[in-house]
Every structure is written in structure tokens, then in C-alpha cells.
Design a protein around this motif. Structure first.
Motif, PDB file in Angstrom:
ATOM      1  N   GLY A  15       0.805  -1.221   0.000  1.00 24.76           N
ATOM      2  CA  GLY A  15       0.000   0.000   0.000  1.00 24.76           C
ATOM      3  C   GLY A  15       0.835   1.266   0.000  1.00 24.76           C
ATOM      4  N   LYS A  16       1.941   1.278   0.717  1.00 21.29           N
ATOM      5  CA  LYS A  16       2.820   2.448   0.742  1.00 21.29           C
ATOM      6  C   LYS A  16       3.409   2.718  -0.636  1.00 21.29           C
ATOM      7  CE  LYS A  16       4.228   2.031   5.561  1.00 21.29           C
ATOM      8  NZ  LYS A  16       5.330   1.703   6.472  1.00 21.29           N
ATOM      9  N   VAL A  17       3.840   1.672  -1.297  1.00 24.07           N
ATOM     10  CA  VAL A  17       4.427   1.828  -2.633  1.00 24.07           C
ATOM     11  C   VAL A  17       3.374   2.304  -3.629  1.00 24.07           C
ATOM     12  CG1 VAL A  17       5.532   0.604  -4.548  1.00 24.07           C
ATOM     13  CG2 VAL A  17       6.227   0.122  -2.190  1.00 24.07           C
ATOM     14  N   VAL A  18       2.215   1.675  -3.596  1.00 21.24           N
ATOM     15  CA  VAL A  18       1.148   2.040  -4.528  1.00 21.24           C
ATOM     16  C   VAL A  18       0.689   3.477  -4.288  1.00 21.24           C
ATOM     17  CG1 VAL A  18      -1.237   1.538  -5.212  1.00 21.24           C
ATOM     18  CG2 VAL A  18       0.390  -0.333  -4.907  1.00 21.24           C
ATOM     19  N   ALA A  19       0.603   3.891  -3.036  1.00 19.38           N
ATOM     20  CA  ALA A  19       0.165   5.255  -2.716  1.00 19.38           C
ATOM     21  C   ALA A  19       1.117   6.305  -3.278  1.00 19.38           C
ATOM     22  CB  ALA A  19       0.029   5.420  -1.204  1.00 19.38           C
ATOM     23  N   GLU A  20       2.380   5.960  -3.427  1.00 16.89           N
ATOM     24  CA  GLU A  20       3.336   6.893  -4.029  1.00 16.89           C
ATOM     25  C   GLU A  20       3.086   7.054  -5.528  1.00 16.89           C
ATOM     26  OE1 GLU A  20       7.360   5.852  -3.073  1.00 16.89           O
ATOM     27  OE2 GLU A  20       6.940   5.803  -0.932  1.00 16.89           O
ATOM     28  N   LEU A  21       2.532   6.027  -6.144  1.00 14.09           N
ATOM     29  CA  LEU A  21       2.261   6.061  -7.584  1.00 14.09           C
ATOM     30  C   LEU A  21       0.869   6.584  -7.917  1.00 14.09           C
ATOM     31  CD1 LEU A  21       3.720   2.551  -8.487  1.00 14.09           C
ATOM     32  CD2 LEU A  21       4.769   4.776  -8.957  1.00 14.09           C
ATOM     33  N   ILE A  22      -0.087   6.322  -7.027  1.00 13.75           N
ATOM     34  CA  ILE A  22      -1.488   6.656  -7.280  1.00 13.75           C
ATOM     35  C   ILE A  22      -2.000   7.523  -6.129  1.00 13.75           C
ATOM     36  CG2 ILE A  22      -3.807   5.732  -7.619  1.00 13.75           C
ATOM     37  CD1 ILE A  22      -2.488   3.172  -8.682  1.00 13.75           C
ATOM     38  N   PRO A  23      -2.159   8.817  -6.363  1.00 11.77           N
ATOM     39  CA  PRO A  23      -2.578   9.704  -5.281  1.00 11.77           C
ATOM     40  C   PRO A  23      -4.020   9.509  -4.808  1.00 11.77           C
ATOM     41  CG  PRO A  23      -2.266  10.937  -7.330  1.00 11.77           C
ATOM     42  CD  PRO A  23      -1.841   9.529  -7.586  1.00 11.77           C
ATOM     43  N   ASP A  24      -4.903   9.019  -5.675  1.00 11.44           N
ATOM     44  CA  ASP A  24      -6.293   8.800  -5.283  1.00 11.44           C
ATOM     45  C   ASP A  24      -6.363   7.611  -4.319  1.00 11.44           C
ATOM     46  OD1 ASP A  24      -9.291   9.246  -5.815  1.00 11.44           O
ATOM     47  OD2 ASP A  24      -9.021   7.094  -6.216  1.00 11.44           O
ATOM     48  N   ARG A  25      -6.794   7.881  -3.091  1.00 10.47           N
ATOM     49  CA  ARG A  25      -6.751   6.863  -2.040  1.00 10.47           C
ATOM     50  C   ARG A  25      -7.562   5.614  -2.375  1.00 10.47           C
ATOM     51  NH1 ARG A  25      -8.447   7.686   4.304  1.00 10.47           N
ATOM     52  NH2 ARG A  25      -8.105   5.526   4.888  1.00 10.47           N
ATOM     53  N   ARG A  26      -8.771   5.789  -2.854  1.00 15.96           N
ATOM     54  CA  ARG A  26      -9.634   4.631  -3.161  1.00 15.96           C
ATOM     55  C   ARG A  26      -9.029   3.786  -4.277  1.00 15.96           C
ATOM     56  NH1 ARG A  26     -11.945   0.423  -1.869  1.00 15.96           N
ATOM     57  NH2 ARG A  26     -13.646  -0.248  -3.164  1.00 15.96           N
ATOM     58  N   ARG A  27      -8.561   4.443  -5.314  1.00 12.67           N
ATOM     59  CA  ARG A  27      -7.947   3.705  -6.416  1.00 12.67           C
ATOM     60  C   ARG A  27      -6.693   2.970  -5.941  1.00 12.67           C
ATOM     61  NH1 ARG A  27      -5.532   6.129 -11.947  1.00 12.67           N
ATOM     62  NH2 ARG A  27      -5.172   4.140 -12.970  1.00 12.67           N
ATOM     63  N   ALA A  28      -5.906   3.611  -5.097  1.00 11.47           N
ATOM     64  CA  ALA A  28      -4.706   2.980  -4.556  1.00 11.47           C
ATOM     65  C   ALA A  28      -5.064   1.735  -3.731  1.00 11.47           C
ATOM     66  CB  ALA A  28      -3.917   3.971  -3.710  1.00 11.47           C
ATOM     67  N   GLU A  29      -6.145   1.796  -2.976  1.00 12.85           N
ATOM     68  CA  GLU A  29      -6.583   0.640  -2.185  1.00 12.85           C
ATOM     69  C   GLU A  29      -6.979  -0.522  -3.095  1.00 12.85           C
ATOM     70  OE1 GLU A  29      -9.721   2.233   0.224  1.00 12.85           O
ATOM     71  OE2 GLU A  29      -8.331   3.078   1.694  1.00 12.85           O
TER      72      GLU A  29
END
Length: 64
Positions: A15-29
């Protein structure tokens, strides 16, 4: 109980890595969940001789 701790740690790490790539929280989840589910499914598909190109997943992640 130990497996839940391992699973939770995986979710946090990915989740930490993905959140760096995708700022939209729901999409990152969603991408995190799919990303964690993919290795198991990938092994099953590959062992059955199915399609195993993960390039489309990479394109979706980087499109964010």
C-alpha cells in the motif's frame, strides 16, 4: 493469528508503494488489493498454461 499479521504487513508494505504512484486513495486501495491477489492467481494461471503477461497491470498502475 500469525498469518493475519503477515497479511496485514503485506497490505501496509504494498500500500505504501502504490500510494506513491497513485494519489487517489480509493484507487490505490483497489490496486493494492488486486496487486496482492495477483501472485496467487498468476501462479494458477501460469501452471494451467494460460495468459501470463503482466504488462497490462503495470500500465494501469502507472496510468495513475
Amino acid at each position: 493469528m500469525a498469518q493475519k499479521r503477515v497479511d496485514d504487513a503485506r497490505v501496509r508494505t504494498v500500500g505504501k508503494v502504490v500510494a506513491e504512484l497513485i494519489p487517489d486513495r480509493r484507487r490505490a486501495e483497489v490496486v493494492t488489493s488486486l496487486g496482492l491477489a495477483m501472485p496467487v492467481g498468476y501462479r494458477q494461471v501460469a501452471s494451467a498454461g494460460g495468459f501470463t503477461d503482466l504488462g497490462e497491470y503495470t500500465r494501469l498502475v502507472l496510468a495513475g
